[in-house]
Design a protein around this motif. Structure first.
Motif, short mmCIF file in Angstrom:
data_model
loop_
_atom_site.label_atom_id
_atom_site.label_comp_id
_atom_site.label_asym_id
_atom_site.label_seq_id
_atom_site.Cartn_x
_atom_site.Cartn_y
_atom_site.Cartn_z
N UNK A 3 37.25 63.27 -0.34
CA UNK A 3 37.46 63.52 1.21
C UNK A 3 36.62 64.45 1.76
N UNK A 4 36.57 64.09 2.97
CA UNK A 4 35.75 65.00 3.84
C UNK A 4 36.14 65.04 5.33
N UNK A 5 36.29 66.12 5.92
CA UNK A 5 36.91 66.40 7.27
C UNK A 5 36.06 67.18 8.10
N UNK A 6 35.94 66.71 9.31
CA UNK A 6 35.20 67.36 10.33
C UNK A 6 36.23 67.69 11.49
N UNK A 7 36.31 68.89 11.87
CA UNK A 7 37.36 69.25 12.76
C UNK A 7 36.95 69.56 14.28
N UNK A 8 37.18 69.42 15.07
CA UNK A 8 36.89 69.75 16.40
C UNK A 8 38.15 70.41 17.42
N UNK A 9 37.99 71.75 17.58
CA UNK A 9 39.06 72.41 18.05
C UNK A 9 39.03 72.89 19.42
N UNK A 10 40.11 72.79 20.35
CA UNK A 10 40.04 73.15 21.62
C UNK A 10 40.14 74.66 21.68
N UNK A 11 39.59 75.32 22.73
CA UNK A 11 39.41 76.74 22.62
C UNK A 11 40.69 77.34 22.99
N UNK A 12 41.66 76.71 23.91
CA UNK A 12 42.79 77.15 24.30
C UNK A 12 43.97 77.32 23.32
N UNK A 22 38.20 62.46 9.67
CA UNK A 22 38.31 62.35 8.00
C UNK A 22 37.70 60.87 7.67
N UNK A 23 37.07 61.33 6.51
CA UNK A 23 36.44 60.12 5.64
C UNK A 23 37.11 60.25 4.14
N UNK A 24 37.19 59.08 3.73
CA UNK A 24 37.57 58.79 2.29
C UNK A 24 36.71 57.69 1.55
N UNK A 25 36.36 58.15 0.37
CA UNK A 25 35.43 57.16 -0.42
C UNK A 25 35.42 57.46 -1.77
N UNK A 29 31.35 62.78 -0.24
CA UNK A 29 30.83 62.52 1.19
C UNK A 29 30.30 63.81 1.72
N UNK A 30 29.03 63.76 2.01
CA UNK A 30 28.51 64.96 2.44
C UNK A 30 27.96 64.54 4.04
N UNK A 31 28.90 64.39 5.03
CA UNK A 31 28.55 63.84 6.28
C UNK A 31 29.18 64.54 7.28
N UNK A 32 29.00 65.72 7.40
CA UNK A 32 29.71 66.54 8.68
C UNK A 32 29.30 66.27 10.26
N UNK A 33 29.85 65.14 10.30
CA UNK A 33 29.55 64.54 11.83
C UNK A 33 30.73 63.94 12.38
N UNK A 34 30.80 63.58 13.73
CA UNK A 34 31.90 63.09 14.20
C UNK A 34 31.74 61.49 13.81
N UNK A 35 33.21 60.87 13.60
CA UNK A 35 33.30 59.47 13.25
C UNK A 35 33.06 58.75 14.74
N UNK A 36 32.35 57.73 14.80
CA UNK A 36 32.08 56.91 16.04
C UNK A 36 32.91 55.63 16.13
N UNK A 54 41.83 58.66 24.05
CA UNK A 54 42.10 59.04 22.74
C UNK A 54 41.41 57.89 22.01
N UNK A 55 41.19 56.48 22.48
CA UNK A 55 40.82 55.43 21.70
C UNK A 55 39.18 55.00 21.90
N UNK A 56 38.63 56.15 22.72
CA UNK A 56 37.20 55.93 22.92
C UNK A 56 36.35 55.95 21.43
N UNK A 57 36.65 56.41 20.34
CA UNK A 57 36.12 56.26 19.19
C UNK A 57 36.89 55.26 18.16
#
Length: 170
Positions: A3-12, A22-25, A29-36, A54-57
């Protein structure tokens, strides 16, 4: 699985959002980028649907899990028109649950994490459903046993109730 997770946090601090990519395989997994093109999107605050894309990606044919207080036959009509259009255009399957109600009725008011985690594994296909549920319950036992049997039972009840309360939106 890896599993690999890449998290985007709001500053508030209050009312902020966190986006978990999140990616599973079967291999590391060495892919620290946003899921498109996400095959699964969870929206745990229904109000965000009208505030952000919310559904853009979401990929075509993705699954959307909504934490929604509306009755099953009212969820579609509660969705903003822009979200309805995206769902139809991308062929997204929607499932909804009132996670707050399920948690409260299981004796865990305000603690929706067990409910929504159960729904994720029930819908995502990351693991076979029965295997995933068994692993969640094992983790509950391991995590909460020192707090007493009652806490373990309430969390297990939340898992079982989540599965019963999860419904497709049509």
């Amino acid at each position: 699985l890896f599993a690999q997770g890449y998290f985007v946090y709001d500053s508030k601090k209050s009312g902020s959002q966190t986006v978990s990519h999140l990616r599973f395989g079967g291999e590391a997994i060495e892919a620290p980028y946003l899921v498109s093109g996400a095959s699964f999107v969870g929206c745990h605050q229904f109000g965000l649907l009208g505030a952000i894309d919310v559904l853009g990606r979401a990929a075509a044919g993705a699954t959307l899990l909504l934490d929604c207080p509306d009755a099953p036959d009212e969820v579609w009509d509660a969705l903003p028109l822009t979200v309805q259009k995206q769902v139809l255009a991308k062929g997204i399957q929607i499932y909804a649950i009132d996670a707050s109600r399920v948690a409260r009725e299981a004796g865990l008011p305000g603690r929706t994490n067990t409910v929504l985690q159960t729904c994720f594994f029930a819908l995502s296909g990351v693991l076979p459903r029965d295997d995933a549920i068994a692993r969640i319950k094992d983790a509950i036992e391991h995590t909460y046993a020192r707090r007493g049997a009652d806490v373990v039972e309430r969390n297990n009840a939340a898992v079982d109730s989540a599965l019963a309360a999860l419904h497709p939106v049509e």
